[in-house]
Design a protein around this motif. Structure first.
Motif, mmCIF file in Angstrom:
data_model
loop_
_atom_site.group_PDB
_atom_site.id
_atom_site.type_symbol
_atom_site.label_atom_id
_atom_site.label_comp_id
_atom_site.label_asym_id
_atom_site.label_seq_id
_atom_site.Cartn_x
_atom_site.Cartn_y
_atom_site.Cartn_z
ATOM 1 N N LEU A 73 0.815 -1.200 0.000
ATOM 2 C CA LEU A 73 0.000 0.000 0.000
ATOM 3 C C LEU A 73 0.851 1.253 0.000
ATOM 4 N N HIS A 74 2.042 1.177 0.614
ATOM 5 C CA HIS A 74 2.918 2.333 0.719
ATOM 6 C C HIS A 74 4.052 2.209 -0.272
ATOM 7 N N SER A 75 4.718 3.264 -0.537
ATOM 8 C CA SER A 75 5.933 3.256 -1.352
ATOM 9 C C SER A 75 7.059 3.854 -0.553
ATOM 10 N N ASN A 76 8.290 3.477 -0.894
ATOM 11 C CA ASN A 76 9.450 3.930 -0.133
ATOM 12 C C ASN A 76 10.098 5.107 -0.828
ATOM 13 N N LYS A 77 9.335 6.173 -1.010
ATOM 14 C CA LYS A 77 9.869 7.367 -1.630
ATOM 15 C C LYS A 77 10.277 8.340 -0.550
ATOM 16 N N PRO A 78 11.250 9.238 -0.853
ATOM 17 C CA PRO A 78 11.682 10.181 0.169
ATOM 18 C C PRO A 78 10.553 11.016 0.746
ATOM 19 N N GLN A 79 9.538 11.388 -0.098
ATOM 20 C CA GLN A 79 8.474 12.213 0.439
ATOM 21 C C GLN A 79 7.550 11.422 1.346
ATOM 22 N N ASP A 80 7.484 10.072 1.171
ATOM 23 C CA ASP A 80 6.657 9.272 2.060
ATOM 24 C C ASP A 80 7.297 9.141 3.431
ATOM 25 N N GLY A 81 8.618 9.186 3.460
ATOM 26 C CA GLY A 81 9.327 9.135 4.736
ATOM 27 C C GLY A 81 9.253 7.771 5.383
ATOM 28 N N LEU A 82 8.613 7.700 6.519
ATOM 29 C CA LEU A 82 8.606 6.499 7.349
ATOM 30 C C LEU A 82 7.602 5.486 6.811
ATOM 31 N N ILE A 83 8.079 4.262 6.592
ATOM 32 C CA ILE A 83 7.215 3.228 6.021
ATOM 33 C C ILE A 83 6.854 2.147 7.029
ATOM 34 N N HIS A 84 7.453 2.182 8.230
ATOM 35 C CA HIS A 84 7.133 1.186 9.250
ATOM 36 C C HIS A 84 6.468 1.818 10.465
ATOM 37 N N GLY A 85 6.076 3.085 10.344
ATOM 38 C CA GLY A 85 5.436 3.750 11.466
ATOM 39 C C GLY A 85 6.374 4.111 12.589
ATOM 40 N N GLY A 86 7.690 4.204 12.293
ATOM 41 C CA GLY A 86 8.666 4.519 13.320
ATOM 42 C C GLY A 86 9.044 5.988 13.324
ATOM 43 N N THR A 87 10.216 6.275 13.843
ATOM 44 C CA THR A 87 10.737 7.636 13.887
ATOM 45 C C THR A 87 12.051 7.702 13.118
ATOM 46 N N ARG A 88 12.341 8.861 12.534
ATOM 47 C CA ARG A 88 13.541 9.024 11.730
ATOM 48 C C ARG A 88 14.694 9.533 12.578
ATOM 49 N N LEU A 89 15.834 8.845 12.455
ATOM 50 C CA LEU A 89 17.055 9.235 13.145
ATOM 51 C C LEU A 89 18.208 9.241 12.147
ATOM 52 N N THR A 90 19.325 9.797 12.564
ATOM 53 C CA THR A 90 20.539 9.825 11.743
ATOM 54 C C THR A 90 21.547 8.841 12.318
ATOM 55 N N CYS A 91 22.049 7.948 11.472
ATOM 56 C CA CYS A 91 23.071 6.983 11.888
ATOM 57 C C CYS A 91 24.314 7.166 11.026
ATOM 58 N N THR A 92 25.475 7.072 11.658
ATOM 59 C CA THR A 92 26.741 7.260 10.968
ATOM 60 C C THR A 92 27.695 6.132 11.339
ATOM 61 N N LEU A 93 28.241 5.482 10.325
ATOM 62 C CA LEU A 93 29.335 4.527 10.505
ATOM 63 C C LEU A 93 30.617 5.227 10.091
ATOM 64 N N TYR A 94 31.612 5.249 10.968
ATOM 65 C CA TYR A 94 32.838 5.973 10.653
ATOM 66 C C TYR A 94 34.022 5.358 11.398
ATOM 67 N N GLY A 95 35.209 5.693 10.926
ATOM 68 C CA GLY A 95 36.436 5.216 11.552
ATOM 69 C C GLY A 95 37.546 5.122 10.532
ATOM 70 N N CYS A 96 38.773 4.963 11.013
ATOM 71 C CA CYS A 96 39.913 4.727 10.116
ATOM 72 C C CYS A 96 39.762 3.350 9.484
ATOM 73 N N ARG A 97 40.258 3.205 8.271
ATOM 74 C CA ARG A 97 40.014 1.985 7.498
ATOM 75 C C ARG A 97 40.481 0.720 8.216
ATOM 76 N N LYS A 98 41.625 0.780 8.902
ATOM 77 C CA LYS A 98 42.177 -0.399 9.561
ATOM 78 C C LYS A 98 41.745 -0.504 11.019
ATOM 79 N N ALA A 99 41.060 0.513 11.524
ATOM 80 C CA ALA A 99 40.627 0.511 12.924
ATOM 81 C C ALA A 99 39.165 0.087 13.019
ATOM 82 N N ARG A 100 38.690 -0.075 14.228
ATOM 83 C CA ARG A 100 37.315 -0.521 14.450
ATOM 84 C C ARG A 100 36.310 0.556 14.042
ATOM 85 N N THR A 101 35.153 0.061 13.639
ATOM 86 C CA THR A 101 34.082 0.957 13.208
ATOM 87 C C THR A 101 33.344 1.523 14.411
ATOM 88 N N ASN A 102 32.916 2.757 14.277
ATOM 89 C CA ASN A 102 32.050 3.386 15.272
ATOM 90 C C ASN A 102 30.671 3.601 14.663
#
Length: 246
Positions: A73-102
């Protein structure tokens, strides 16, 4: 007499001058302008009821008369936003290539992180696996007899990538380097790349990152899921992160 005059005419010997040492430049320290995340107001009863009804109707498929295949029934377009009825957050994976990920989770790119986990896998390897296809990261922790800690505040996790155990995830307090990374990316909503070096020497390789919006869905007090929101409109999430307390 002549010898004494000659000695008096000898030019003075040059004195050795010790060169001034310039201090090595210290790592760049950015002025941190990130804001405290808001705790959020409690949703009203009418708002909760609306979300429950909306989630219920989205669970029903639509049967196309020709193909007889269930279509979402729903589409996963940017204007539709949330498709599972949740909340939007920002997640970032970062780190030096040879070191552990954060893994940093923020309310939005301009807020201080609400959670930072150090994952037991090198950043370069994790980003390489993400580029090869779908990835499912599962983080599991043990349930205590008397459970008072919120799931997202647990300190130690067992980490799985696509069903393979790869180590542990450990909650940590944001360091100065972590805050520098968040500050550098405060204007970035989604993307991936290499950040400028904060040190003269980087023995663990370049500092890389991947940032996107994620939809946070709380299943229960012992389970939460973060689905990456794709800007290109694909129906499937390339990366999903599961927090489970067993």
């Amino acid at each position: 007499m002549a010898e004494s005059v000659a000695k008096g005419l000898e030019p003075p010997k040059p004195q050795s001058i010790t060169p001034l040492t310039t201090p090595s430049p210290s790592p760049t320290r950015l002025a941190i302008s990130l804001q405290q995340p808001s705790h959020g107001r409690k949703a009203s009863k009418s708002g909760k009821l609306y979300k429950q009804v909306r989630s219920l109707f989205r669970a029903f498929p639509i049967i196309h008369p020709c193909m007889m295949m269930p279509l979402p029934l729903h589409s996963n377009k940017p204007q539709d936003g949330l498709i599972h009825g949740g909340t939007r957050l920002t997640c970032t994976l970062y780190g030096c290539r040879k070191a552990r990920t954060n893994l940093a989770i923020q309310e939005n790119p301009r807020c201080l992180p609400m959670l930072i986990l150090e994952l037991g896998v090198p950043t370069g390897k994790l980003l390489q696996e993400m580029g090869s296809g779908l990835m499912r990261i599962a983080l599991e922790c043990d349930k205590q007899a008397v459970e008072k800690t919120k799931l997202i505040e647990e300190s130690l996790w067992i980490m799985y990538c696509n069903g393979r155990k790869v180590g542990y995830g450990v909650k940590k307090k944001p360091t100065e380097e972590d805050l520098n990374v968040m500050q550098l990316l405060h204007a970035v909503s989604m993307g991936a790349g290499v950040l400028p070096a904060v040190k003269k020497e980087m023995p663990d390789g370049e500092l890389t990152y991947m940032r996107a919006y994620f939809e946070r869905v709380i299943g229960s007090k012992d389970s939460e899921t973060f689905y990456m929101m794709n800007p290109d409109g694909n129906s499937g999430s390339e990366l999903s992160i599961f927090f489970v307390r067993l």
